[in-house]
Motif scaffolding. Structure first.
Motif, mmCIF file in Angstrom:
data_model
loop_
_atom_site.group_PDB
_atom_site.id
_atom_site.type_symbol
_atom_site.label_atom_id
_atom_site.label_comp_id
_atom_site.label_asym_id
_atom_site.label_seq_id
_atom_site.Cartn_x
_atom_site.Cartn_y
_atom_site.Cartn_z
ATOM 1 N N GLY A 12 0.800 -1.225 0.000
ATOM 2 C CA GLY A 12 0.000 0.000 0.000
ATOM 3 C C GLY A 12 0.826 1.264 0.000
ATOM 4 O O GLY A 12 0.319 2.335 -0.301
ATOM 5 N N ILE A 13 2.091 1.123 0.359
ATOM 6 C CA ILE A 13 2.987 2.273 0.328
ATOM 7 C C ILE A 13 4.129 1.998 -0.632
ATOM 8 O O ILE A 13 4.449 0.839 -0.926
ATOM 9 N N ARG A 14 4.701 3.057 -1.121
ATOM 10 C CA ARG A 14 5.843 2.972 -2.034
ATOM 11 C C ARG A 14 6.886 3.971 -1.574
ATOM 12 O O ARG A 14 6.591 4.874 -0.799
ATOM 13 N N LEU A 15 8.089 3.807 -2.075
ATOM 14 C CA LEU A 15 9.124 4.807 -1.853
ATOM 15 C C LEU A 15 9.186 5.687 -3.089
ATOM 16 O O LEU A 15 9.178 5.187 -4.217
ATOM 17 N N ARG A 32 -0.400 4.226 -6.000
ATOM 18 C CA ARG A 32 -1.438 4.764 -6.895
ATOM 19 C C ARG A 32 -2.491 3.724 -7.255
ATOM 20 O O ARG A 32 -3.605 4.080 -7.627
ATOM 21 N N ASP A 33 -2.140 2.453 -7.157
ATOM 22 C CA ASP A 33 -3.116 1.413 -7.480
ATOM 23 C C ASP A 33 -4.320 1.447 -6.541
ATOM 24 O O ASP A 33 -5.367 0.889 -6.854
ATOM 25 N N ILE A 75 -8.410 5.471 -1.353
ATOM 26 C CA ILE A 75 -8.013 6.683 -0.635
ATOM 27 C C ILE A 75 -9.055 7.774 -0.848
ATOM 28 O O ILE A 75 -9.429 8.477 0.097
ATOM 29 N N GLU A 76 -9.550 7.907 -2.064
ATOM 30 C CA GLU A 76 -10.585 8.904 -2.348
ATOM 31 C C GLU A 76 -11.835 8.638 -1.524
ATOM 32 O O GLU A 76 -12.438 9.557 -0.976
ATOM 33 N N LYS A 77 -12.222 7.370 -1.424
ATOM 34 C CA LYS A 77 -13.406 7.026 -0.628
ATOM 35 C C LYS A 77 -13.207 7.390 0.841
ATOM 36 O O LYS A 77 -14.133 7.845 1.504
ATOM 37 N N LEU A 78 -11.997 7.175 1.328
ATOM 38 C CA LEU A 78 -11.703 7.482 2.725
ATOM 39 C C LEU A 78 -11.721 8.983 2.981
ATOM 40 O O LEU A 78 -12.302 9.443 3.956
ATOM 41 N N LEU A 79 -11.102 9.736 2.107
ATOM 42 C CA LEU A 79 -10.935 11.164 2.343
ATOM 43 C C LEU A 79 -12.119 12.014 1.928
ATOM 44 O O LEU A 79 -12.258 13.137 2.379
ATOM 45 N N GLN A 80 -12.976 11.490 1.071
ATOM 46 C CA GLN A 80 -14.166 12.232 0.668
ATOM 47 C C GLN A 80 -15.353 11.660 1.412
ATOM 48 O O GLN A 80 -15.632 10.472 1.308
#
Length: 180
Positions: A53-56, A69-70, A75-80
């Motif tokens: 879920g994370i990248r460098l 980004r996948d 993330i959009e669902k969480l933040l909106q």
């Protein structure tokens, strides 16, 4: 790859939250920059292979933990916030009535809306957008409600005088603006 050092780097990046200079990571871990950079590229490769879920995100001078980004849709669902339901509409209508007519009682709000408003009023109080500002001098001494500073902040207002002119928006097709 030395898993302990990789874990330490991951911890530093997580705590930082911002891009960290590769030189700073090398300094903290008592490593040279070339070794640090090689380990960072190895970590980047492993994160990508595992689909984590994370990248460098590595540049010439710094490195940062970023989201994969996948998983952007998650993330959009969480933040909106979820689209407001009909209850959200009734809360906003109730808030508008209070903002324009304050101080106002529940009975005043219900007279304008034509429906009961206990739920909307209680939710607005929980959100901190309205508060009891006194009692009406009539039979039963009903509570009077008004908006709070939190309401002003939420809607980007300095004072209630900045509210849009409700007469311009409240006229029905026959020009009757007596509803509010």
């Amino acid at each position: 790859m030395d898993r302990t050092i990789a874990n330490r780097i991951e911890c530093l990046l997580f705590v930082s939250g911002e891009p960290l200079p590769v030189s700073e990571i090398a300094r903290v871990l008592d490593m040279n920059e070339a070794e640090t950079r090689a380990l960072l590229f190895e970590m980047e490769r492993i994160y990508a292979e595992e689909g984590r879920g994370i990248r460098l995100h590595i540049t010439d001078a710094s490195v940062q933990l970023v989201s994969n980004r996948d998983y952007a849709e998650d993330i959009e669902k969480l933040l909106q916030p979820e689209q407001t339901r009909s209850a959200g509409q009734s809360i906003m209508e109730t808030l508008a009535i209070i903002a324009y007519k304050q101080p106002v009682t529940r009975a005043d709000i219900e007279a304008v809306r034509g429906v009961r408003c206990e739920y909307a009023v209680s939710q607005l109080q929980k959100m901190g957008f309205i508060e009891t500002v006194g009692r009406k001098d009539c039979a039963g001494k009903p509570m009077l409600f008004g908006t709070t500073d939190k309401f002003l902040h939420k809607f980007g207002l300095h004072s209630l005088t900045e509210l849009p002119d409700y007469l311009a928006y409240s006229e029905d097709e026959e020009g009757d603006s007596s509803l509010i």
